[in-house]
Design a protein around this motif. Structure first.
Motif, PDB file in Angstrom:
ATOM      1  N   SER A  23       0.717  -1.186  -0.045  1.00 42.78           N
ATOM      2  CA  SER A  23      -0.148   0.067   0.302  1.00 42.78           C
ATOM      3  C   SER A  23       0.936   1.352  -0.194  1.00 42.78           C
ATOM      4  O   SER A  23       0.408   2.497  -0.446  1.00 42.78           O
ATOM      5  CB  SER A  23      -0.893   0.062   1.060  1.00 42.78           C
ATOM      6  N   ALA A  24       2.001   1.070   0.297  1.00 41.78           N
ATOM      7  CA  ALA A  24       2.953   2.237   0.189  1.00 41.78           C
ATOM      8  C   ALA A  24       3.420   2.777  -0.955  1.00 41.78           C
ATOM      9  O   ALA A  24       3.997   3.823  -1.232  1.00 41.78           O
ATOM     10  CB  ALA A  24       4.262   2.071   1.105  1.00 41.78           C
ATOM     11  N   ILE A  25       3.226   1.642  -2.090  1.00 40.77           N
ATOM     12  CA  ILE A  25       3.432   2.218  -3.441  1.00 40.77           C
ATOM     13  C   ILE A  25       2.478   2.741  -3.932  1.00 40.77           C
ATOM     14  O   ILE A  25       1.634   2.387  -4.251  1.00 40.77           O
ATOM     15  CB  ILE A  25       4.002   0.831  -4.166  1.00 40.77           C
ATOM     16  N   GLY A  26       2.802   4.139  -4.490  1.00 42.29           N
ATOM     17  CA  GLY A  26       1.877   4.899  -5.020  1.00 42.29           C
ATOM     18  C   GLY A  26       0.820   5.510  -4.311  1.00 42.29           C
ATOM     19  O   GLY A  26      -0.155   5.882  -4.454  1.00 42.29           O
ATOM     20  N   ALA A  27       1.425   5.637  -2.928  1.00 42.69           N
ATOM     21  CA  ALA A  27       0.355   6.080  -1.952  1.00 42.69           C
ATOM     22  C   ALA A  27       0.130   7.415  -2.046  1.00 42.69           C
ATOM     23  O   ALA A  27       0.665   8.415  -2.394  1.00 42.69           O
ATOM     24  CB  ALA A  27       0.973   5.731  -0.507  1.00 42.69           C
ATOM     25  N   THR A  28      -1.265   7.679  -1.777  1.00 38.65           N
ATOM     26  CA  THR A  28      -1.712   9.157  -1.873  1.00 38.65           C
ATOM     27  C   THR A  28      -1.914   9.688  -0.101  1.00 38.65           C
ATOM     28  O   THR A  28      -1.975   8.803   0.693  1.00 38.65           O
ATOM     29  CB  THR A  28      -3.152   9.139  -2.210  1.00 38.65           C
ATOM     30  N   PRO A  29      -1.829  11.025  -0.090  1.00 34.22           N
ATOM     31  CA  PRO A  29      -2.055  11.409   1.232  1.00 34.22           C
ATOM     32  C   PRO A  29      -3.422  11.118   2.142  1.00 34.22           C
ATOM     33  O   PRO A  29      -3.049  11.026   3.514  1.00 34.22           O
ATOM     34  CB  PRO A  29      -1.822  13.055   1.305  1.00 34.22           C
ATOM     35  N   ALA A  30      -4.268  10.584   1.511  1.00 34.99           N
ATOM     36  CA  ALA A  30      -5.476  10.471   2.185  1.00 34.99           C
ATOM     37  C   ALA A  30      -5.666   9.075   2.374  1.00 34.99           C
ATOM     38  O   ALA A  30      -6.627   8.485   2.751  1.00 34.99           O
ATOM     39  CB  ALA A  30      -6.825  10.936   1.597  1.00 34.99           C
ATOM     40  N   GLY A  31      -4.658   8.200   2.133  1.00 30.47           N
ATOM     41  CA  GLY A  31      -4.622   6.722   2.293  1.00 30.47           C
ATOM     42  C   GLY A  31      -5.084   6.042   1.357  1.00 30.47           C
ATOM     43  O   GLY A  31      -5.255   4.650   1.776  1.00 30.47           O
ATOM     44  N   PRO A  91      -7.472   6.497 -10.535  1.00 31.05           N
ATOM     45  CA  PRO A  91      -6.893   7.758  -9.910  1.00 31.05           C
ATOM     46  C   PRO A  91      -7.334   8.017  -8.400  1.00 31.05           C
ATOM     47  O   PRO A  91      -8.548   8.023  -8.128  1.00 31.05           O
ATOM     48  CB  PRO A  91      -7.337   8.842 -10.959  1.00 31.05           C
ATOM     49  N   ARG A  92      -6.461   8.265  -7.831  1.00 32.44           N
ATOM     50  CA  ARG A  92      -6.738   8.403  -6.202  1.00 32.44           C
ATOM     51  C   ARG A  92      -7.607   7.339  -5.824  1.00 32.44           C
ATOM     52  O   ARG A  92      -8.720   7.623  -5.028  1.00 32.44           O
ATOM     53  CB  ARG A  92      -7.325   9.671  -6.008  1.00 32.44           C
ATOM     54  N   GLY A  93      -7.342   6.095  -6.088  1.00 32.25           N
ATOM     55  CA  GLY A  93      -8.375   5.035  -5.720  1.00 32.25           C
ATOM     56  C   GLY A  93      -8.050   4.444  -4.411  1.00 32.25           C
ATOM     57  O   GLY A  93      -7.098   4.738  -3.518  1.00 32.25           O
ATOM     58  N   GLY A  94      -8.615   3.359  -3.799  1.00 31.00           N
ATOM     59  CA  GLY A  94      -8.661   2.735  -2.500  1.00 31.00           C
ATOM     60  C   GLY A  94      -7.444   1.894  -2.604  1.00 31.00           C
ATOM     61  O   GLY A  94      -7.102   1.242  -3.808  1.00 31.00           O
ATOM     62  N   ARG A  95      -6.681   1.534  -1.574  1.00 31.03           N
ATOM     63  CA  ARG A  95      -5.463   0.497  -1.464  1.00 31.03           C
ATOM     64  C   ARG A  95      -5.918  -1.057  -1.661  1.00 31.03           C
ATOM     65  O   ARG A  95      -5.256  -1.781  -1.778  1.00 31.03           O
ATOM     66  CB  ARG A  95      -4.742   0.890  -0.510  1.00 31.03           C
ATOM     67  N   PHE A  96      -7.442  -1.247  -1.415  1.00 31.59           N
ATOM     68  CA  PHE A  96      -7.727  -2.566  -1.334  1.00 31.59           C
ATOM     69  C   PHE A  96      -8.192  -3.154  -2.453  1.00 31.59           C
ATOM     70  O   PHE A  96      -7.922  -4.319  -2.693  1.00 31.59           O
ATOM     71  CB  PHE A  96      -9.034  -2.885  -0.298  1.00 31.59           C
ATOM     72  N   ASP A  97      -8.670  -2.230  -3.256  1.00 31.55           N
ATOM     73  CA  ASP A  97      -9.398  -2.838  -4.602  1.00 31.55           C
ATOM     74  C   ASP A  97      -8.422  -3.524  -5.658  1.00 31.55           C
ATOM     75  O   ASP A  97      -7.553  -2.808  -5.856  1.00 31.55           O
ATOM     76  CB  ASP A  97     -10.311  -1.558  -5.464  1.00 31.55           C
ATOM     77  N   HIS A 391     -13.336   2.778  -4.854  1.00 32.47           N
ATOM     78  CA  HIS A 391     -12.796   3.693  -5.995  1.00 32.47           C
ATOM     79  C   HIS A 391     -12.587   4.930  -5.384  1.00 32.47           C
ATOM     80  O   HIS A 391     -12.655   5.985  -5.910  1.00 32.47           O
ATOM     81  CB  HIS A 391     -13.764   3.625  -7.225  1.00 32.47           C
ATOM     82  N   ALA A 392     -12.193   5.076  -4.209  1.00 34.97           N
ATOM     83  CA  ALA A 392     -11.912   6.261  -3.401  1.00 34.97           C
ATOM     84  C   ALA A 392     -11.007   5.972  -2.150  1.00 34.97           C
ATOM     85  O   ALA A 392     -10.875   4.831  -1.776  1.00 34.97           O
ATOM     86  CB  ALA A 392     -13.234   6.743  -2.651  1.00 34.97           C
ATOM     87  N   GLU A 393     -10.348   6.715  -1.793  1.00 36.29           N
ATOM     88  CA  GLU A 393      -9.185   6.927  -0.993  1.00 36.29           C
ATOM     89  C   GLU A 393      -9.842   6.242   0.638  1.00 36.29           C
ATOM     90  O   GLU A 393      -9.047   5.669   1.212  1.00 36.29           O
ATOM     91  CB  GLU A 393      -8.505   8.148  -0.489  1.00 36.29           C
TER      92      GLU A 393
END
Length: 425
Positions: A23-31, A91-97, A391-393
């Motif tokens: 999840s740290a690869i390509g991580a966005t600020p909002a998780g 884009p700015r997707g969730g880390r689980f999907d 499909h969201a952070e």
């Protein structure tokens, strides 16, 4: 059947640690994560997975469309049971999907490897982990591209020639991340005995019911279109309103029509405009052309066809109302279909043996298993999505549910590797 691969607390801790790393690869600020297909971040994720698999004795291979396989030979010369999902994101997707499903498959396969090494027992089939290329379809359309090529639903040349909005082809993008192999790795019809996929639900049914596992028994039907609204470029100040052929106005009417269509049919129709590109996109120019990507989904093929015809009539009215022309073409479409009932029964038996609460669910979203089920016996599983967010952070699934999902997938893989669905092939 006796559970042969018991829960392993050490393995659970390893799963969660690996998920944190991934999840740290390509991580966005909002998780969330941003790892669209064949971008640098996607390439880094694939490289991480390849190293993980290699360290555990898997043979890592990539095919011509960028599907990445980790092959584990447990029964030399025999076909493979495949398990996996996708690592690319919105884009700015969730880390689980998607990513959870790939990592779950890798851990389940490795648990199976260690189990057979301890027991000395040889299963009927080998096991393979797969990361399907471009499942999301955000950078390159359509979605589920890698699995479509693998199953023969899309020609390889068509996929490789597909471009993103900047004109970069799939082939070029794959080469840039060292993501394109040569030739086939596995033949879908000859080398694959069965397929299993686990995914977050991306809906609320499991969360509301308090069940841990969803047994996917069918899919919604879907029509996805690419559409162009053609007007005439003009000055926003000097051109009289009556003289304007405003493509953006016409496109706005299309977007509203889509929502009104969903309101008309209630819960049995989902509609959206997920992408809109305006030309020339200048603040002082009436738009000459707008490209849209539309999405209609329903559990009923008949209702979807009816809604499609209603939309067609409304588009003709919009052409007159906005003084524009509308060019519509299908981009991607599929009918509502059922998964193999024997696979659903197998998953239910595993859940019962493990004492896990479960229910049948119908997937509204497309998944790579949608393609695989057309060629091999397929099992599709869901774990809960808290509040149905995807499909969201803010996408989230609890650690406990992630670990339980791997327990189930491990046992499903074990039974598939012993030929549990051979009669359905």
């Amino acid at each position: 059947m006796t559970i042969r691969v018991p829960r392993d607390d050490v393995a659970d801790a390893a799963l969660l640690a690996d998920f944190t790393t991934l999840s740290a690869i390509g991580a966005t600020p909002a998780g969330g994560v941003e790892r669209q297909a064949a971008t640098d971040a996607d390439g880094q994720t694939r490289a991480w997975l390849g190293s993980w698999l290699t360290e555990r004795g898997f043979a890592v291979r990539q095919d011509q469309v960028g599907n990445l396989f980790g092959l584990l030979e447990l029964a030399p010369g025999r076909p493979y049971v495949l398990a996996g999902s996708h690592l690319d994101s919105q884009p700015r997707g969730g880390r689980f999907d998607g990513a959870y499903g790939v990592l779950a498959a890798a851990h389940a396969a490795d648990r199976l490897r260690r189990h057979h090494r301890r027991t000395g027992r040889t299963p009927r089939y080998n096991v393979a982990v797969v990361d399907w290329f471009n499942e999301e379809g955000s950078r390159f359309k359509p979605s589920m591209m890698g699995s479509a090529v693998f199953t023969g639903a899309m020609p390889l040349d068509t996929a490789l020639a597909t471009t993103d909005v900047a004109g970069v082809t799939v082939a070029t993008a794959l080469r840039a991340i060292d993501g394109q192999g040569t030739g086939h790795v596995l033949d879908a019809g000859r080398d694959v005995a069965a397929y299993a996929e686990i995914h977050i639900e991306q809906g609320r049914e499991l969360d509301k019911a308090g069940n841990t596992l969803g047994l996917v028994d069918s899919t919604w039907a879907a029509n996805k279109y690419e559409m162009s609204v053609i007007g005439s470029q003009a000055h926003t100040g000097a051109t009289a309103m009556a003289d304007r052929q405003d493509a953006l106005y016409g496109a706005a009417l299309v977007v509203v029509a889509l929502r009104e269509l969903a309101d008309r049919y209630g819960t049995d129709l989902h509609t959206s405009c997920g992408q809109l590109t305006v030309h020339p996109n200048s603040p002082v120019v009436v738009a000459r052309e707008v490209h849209l990507h539309l999405d209609l989904r329903s559990p009923s093929d008949d209702l979807l066809a009816e809604a499609d015809e209603v939309l067609r009539t409304r588009l003709a009215e919009i052409e007159v109302q906005a003084d524009v022309s509308i060019q519509r073409r299908f981009s991607h479409t599929w009918k509502g279909q059922h998964y193999h009932p024997e696979g659903v029964a197998l998953a239910a038996a595993v859940a019962d043996d493990l004492g896990i609460g479960h229910q049948r669910v119908r997937t509204r979203a497309g998944h790579d298993s949608t393609n695989l089920k057309d060629v091999v016996p397929t099992v599709m599983l869901f774990v809960p999505s808290v509040e149905g967010i995807s499909h969201a952070e803010a996408e989230y699934t609890t650690d406990e549910d992630l670990c339980t999902g791997v327990d189930v997938l491990t046992e499903v893989l074990a039974r598939l590797a012993d030929g549990a669905l051979d009669a359905t092939a």
